[in-house]
Enzyme design. Structure first.
Site, mmCIF file in Angstrom:
data_model
loop_
_atom_site.group_PDB
_atom_site.id
_atom_site.type_symbol
_atom_site.label_atom_id
_atom_site.label_comp_id
_atom_site.label_asym_id
_atom_site.label_seq_id
_atom_site.Cartn_x
_atom_site.Cartn_y
_atom_site.Cartn_z
ATOM 1 N N ALA A 10 0.785 -1.251 -0.370
ATOM 2 C CA ALA A 10 0.062 -0.269 -0.131
ATOM 3 C C ALA A 10 0.717 1.530 0.216
ATOM 4 O O ALA A 10 0.577 2.103 0.942
ATOM 5 C CB ALA A 10 -1.051 0.365 1.228
ATOM 6 N N ARG A 16 -1.527 10.025 -10.425
ATOM 7 C CA ARG A 16 -2.545 9.619 -11.788
ATOM 8 C C ARG A 16 -4.360 9.825 -10.818
ATOM 9 O O ARG A 16 -4.940 10.403 -11.356
ATOM 10 C CB ARG A 16 -2.839 8.382 -12.098
ATOM 11 C CG ARG A 16 -1.491 8.554 -13.305
ATOM 12 C CD ARG A 16 -1.835 6.967 -14.232
ATOM 13 N NE ARG A 16 -1.408 5.924 -13.426
ATOM 14 C CZ ARG A 16 -1.646 4.625 -14.454
ATOM 15 N NH1 ARG A 16 -2.001 4.797 -15.118
ATOM 16 N NH2 ARG A 16 -0.428 3.957 -13.639
ATOM 17 N N LYS A 23 -3.969 6.867 -2.130
ATOM 18 C CA LYS A 23 -4.373 6.312 -3.055
ATOM 19 C C LYS A 23 -5.492 5.089 -2.337
ATOM 20 O O LYS A 23 -6.871 4.991 -2.423
ATOM 21 C CB LYS A 23 -3.558 5.308 -4.661
ATOM 22 C CG LYS A 23 -4.858 4.479 -5.316
ATOM 23 C CD LYS A 23 -3.823 3.936 -6.870
ATOM 24 C CE LYS A 23 -3.087 3.235 -6.241
ATOM 25 N NZ LYS A 23 -2.388 2.266 -7.424
ATOM 26 N N GLN A 73 7.429 1.628 3.993
ATOM 27 C CA GLN A 73 8.603 1.596 2.841
ATOM 28 C C GLN A 73 8.906 3.299 2.557
ATOM 29 O O GLN A 73 8.280 3.434 1.662
ATOM 30 C CB GLN A 73 7.936 0.363 1.440
ATOM 31 C CG GLN A 73 8.942 0.832 -0.056
ATOM 32 C CD GLN A 73 7.932 0.576 -1.073
ATOM 33 O OE1 GLN A 73 6.950 0.270 -1.005
ATOM 34 N NE2 GLN A 73 8.762 -0.185 -2.229
ATOM 35 N N GLY A 78 10.067 -0.156 -5.852
ATOM 36 C CA GLY A 78 9.933 -1.536 -7.169
ATOM 37 C C GLY A 78 9.075 -2.579 -5.542
ATOM 38 O O GLY A 78 8.723 -2.612 -4.676
ATOM 39 N N ALA A 423 -50.687 28.583 22.209
ATOM 40 C CA ALA A 423 -50.049 29.298 20.679
ATOM 41 C C ALA A 423 -49.574 29.863 21.167
ATOM 42 O O ALA A 423 -49.866 30.956 21.862
ATOM 43 C CB ALA A 423 -50.989 28.946 20.088
#
Length: 454
Positions: A10, A16, A23, A73, A78, A423
Site C-alpha cells: 500500500a 494519477r 490512493k 517503505q 519497486g 399557542a
C-alpha cells in the site's frame, strides 16, 4: 489449510489519482480500497496481516488501527523492495505468505482461498493469481512451459512484441512459501528499465532452484482489476455496488430501481423492506423488516426500526424506532433517538434529543438537546431555544404534554407531564405536571385606529 500470513502493498504514490489522499484510502462502496483488500485477506484467517505503507502511513494507521501490523517503505524502489520492507515480520514463519496489491478492491475472499488451496494441494513454492484479458495492455504477461507451470512474468514495458500478444496476465496477488520467499528477496536485482526490484523476479529465481511455480486463473477477471485513477475508481465502485445490491435482493429486499440505489457494504437490511430510487444508505446503517424508504432519503450510520417509513429525509447517526414515520424533508441529526409509533413530519429537525413512543412532531419544528416523553403532541412551529449565543442547554417535556403552535421553549426549562401550553407562548420557567401555561401578551384591539393614524 496451513497457516498463512499476508503482506499488502500500500505504498504506491497513486499520482494519477491527482489527490492529497493516499490512493488506497479512496472510498469505493463505503470502504477504502485498502479495507476491501484487508477483508479479502482476513477471509482466509491469516495469522498476521502486514500493510506496507509509504506516504500517508499515519492516515492508514488511523483507519485500520490495530487490526493489522505495519511496515514502512520510505523509498519506493519497486514491489520486491516493498515486500523486503516487511521481511522482519515474516522471519521464522514456515507457512505461506499472501502478497496482495492494496488497490484491488474487487478481489473476493473466496478467490484468495482458492489461490491458497491451489498452492498447498499442488505443493507449489509459489502460486500466483492470473486473469485472461481481451486487452491486457499494462499488465505483466505470464510465460508458461509445456507442463503449464509458470516460468516467468514479463512486465509490459520490458516485454517483446510477441510476449505482448499473451492474454494471461499477472494480477499482483501471490501465495509463496515463506522461507523460499525470504531467500529470493535477497537475490532480486534491479536489472530492468526502471531500475526497480520486481517481485515478479521471484518466479525465475524459484525456477532456477528447481521449485514449482503455478498459477490460478480467476473465474472473474474483474477481480484482478487495480485502481490507478478516478475513472477506474468509479468502475470498481459500480461493480461493488452491484454485488451489494444483488446480495440484498437475494435476501428478500425489494429495490425499485437498483441502478439508482446506493448501499454501502456494511449496511444490513431486513426482509420485505422496499427501497425506492435515489436512496443512499451509508456506513453501518441497520434497517429492519417491512421498512419503506421513499425516494431521496439519505441515511448514515443509523438504525431504522421495522415497519418504519422514511420519506425524502436525512437521518445521520440516529435511531428511529418501529412503526414510525419520518418526513418528507425531515432532518434527524446525530445522537437523536426517536421512539416507536412516532411521527416526525415535514421540515422537522431533531438534534441530540430523545423522543418518546407515540410522540408526534408534525411540521416546521426544531427540537435540539431535549428529552421529550411519550404521547406528546408538538404543534407547528415549535422551537426549542437551546443556545444562548455562548452555551447550549437542555430541555425536558413530560409524557402526554400538548405544546401549542409557535411555542418557544427557552432552555434550560422543564415542562411537566400532562401540561398544556397555549399557542404563541414563550416559556422561560418550569411548568409543573398537569398545568396550563400561557406566556404571551394580552391582545389589544384599537378600533378605528387606521382613520386616526391618517
Amino acid at each position: 489449510m496451513k497457516e498463512c500470513m499476508a503482506v499488502i502493498l500500500a505504498a504506491g504514490e497513486g499520482t494519477r489519482m491527482k489527490s492529497k489522499t493516499p490512493k488506497v484510502l479512496h472510498q469505493a462502496a463505503g470502504r477504502s480500497l485498502l479495507e476491501w483488500v484487508v477483508g479479502a485477506a482476513h477471509g482466509v484467517d491469516v495469522k498476521k496481516c502486514v500493510v506496507v505503507c509509504g506516504r500517508g502511513m499515519n492516515e492508514i494507521k488511523e483507519q485500520l488501527g490495530s487490526t493489522v501490523s505495519y511496515a514502512e517503505q520510505a523509498e519506493r524502489r519497486g514491489s520486491g523492495h516493498a515486500v523486503l520492507c516487511a521481511a522482519h515480520e515474516l522471519e521464522g514463519f514456515e507457512g505461506y505468505t499472501l502478497i496482495i496489491a492494496g488497490d484491488m478492491p474487487l478481489l473476493r475472499a473466496e478467490t484468495v482461498r482458492a489461490l491458497v488451496d491451489a498452492a498447498q494441494k499442488g505443493n507449489y513454492a509459489c502460486t500466483m493469481l492470473t486473469a485472461q484479458l481481451e486487452n491486457p495492455y499494462g499488465y505483466g504477461r505470464i510465460l508458461r512451459n509445456t507442463l503449464g507451470d509458470v516460468t516467468a512474468i514479463v512486465e509490459e514495458k520490458d516485454a517483446t512484441e510477441e510476449q505482448r500478444e499473451i492474454q494471461e496476465v499477472n494480477a499482483s496477488c501471490y501465495c509463496v512459501c515463506t522461507p523460499l520467499l525470504l531467500e529470493c528477496l535477497k537475490e532480486i536485482k534491479p536489472a530492468n528499465a526502471q531500475g526497480e526490484y520486481y517481485l515478479t523476479d521471484i518466479v525465475g529465481l524459484l525456477n532456477a532452484r528447481g521449485e514449482k511455480v503455478g498459477a490460478y486463473i480467476a473465474n472473474d477477471a474483474r477481480e484482478c482489476m487495480g485502481v490507478n485513477d478516478r475513472i477506474q475508481l468509479a468502475q470498481v465502485s459500480g461493480i461493488l455496488r452491484e454485488r451489494i445490491l444483488e446480495k440484498h435482493m437475494k435476501s428478500g429486499v425489494t429495490l425499485i430501481d437498483p441502478s439508482n440505489t446506493y448501499i454501502d457494504a456494511d449496511c444490513t437490511i431486513g426482509q420485505d423492506t422496499v427501497i425506492y430510487p435515489n436512496v443512499t444508505l451509508e456506513g453501518n446503517t441497520r434497517v429492519g423488516e417491512d421498512v419503506i424508504l421513499y425516494p431521496g432519503s439519505r441515511i448514515r450510520n443509523s438504525v431504522i426500526g421495522s415497519g418504519t417509513q422514511v420519506q425524502n429525509s436525512v437521518v445521520l447517526e440516529a435511531e428511529i424506532g418501529e412503526y414510525s414515520t419520518v418526513g418528507p424533508n425531515a432532518y434527524v441529526r446525530p445522537d437523536s433517538h426517536i421512539g416507536n409509533h412516532c411521527r416526525i413530519g415535514d421540515f422537522v429537525e431533531i438534534k441530540n434529543s430523545k423522543i418518546g413512543d407515540g410522540t408526534k412532531v408534525s411540521h416546521l419544528t426544531y427540537i435540539g438537546d431535549s428529552d421529550f416523553g411519550k404521547g406528546i403532541n408538538v404543534g407547528c412551529g415549535v422551537v426549542v431555544v437551546n443556545y444562548d449565543g455562548k452555551n447550549k442547554f437542555r430541555t425536558s417535556v413530560g409524557d402526554d404534554a400538548f405544546i401549542g403552535c409557535n411555542t418557544n421553549l427557552i432552555s434550560p426549562v422543564s415542562v411537566g407531564g400532562g401540561v398544556y401550553i397555549a399557542a404563541g407562548s414563550t416559556i422561560t420557567e418550569d411548568i409543573p405536571d398537569n398545568a396550563f401555561a400561557i406566556a404571551r401578551s394580552r391582545q389589544v384591539v384599537k378600533t378605528d385606529w387606521k382613520d386616526r393614524r391618517k
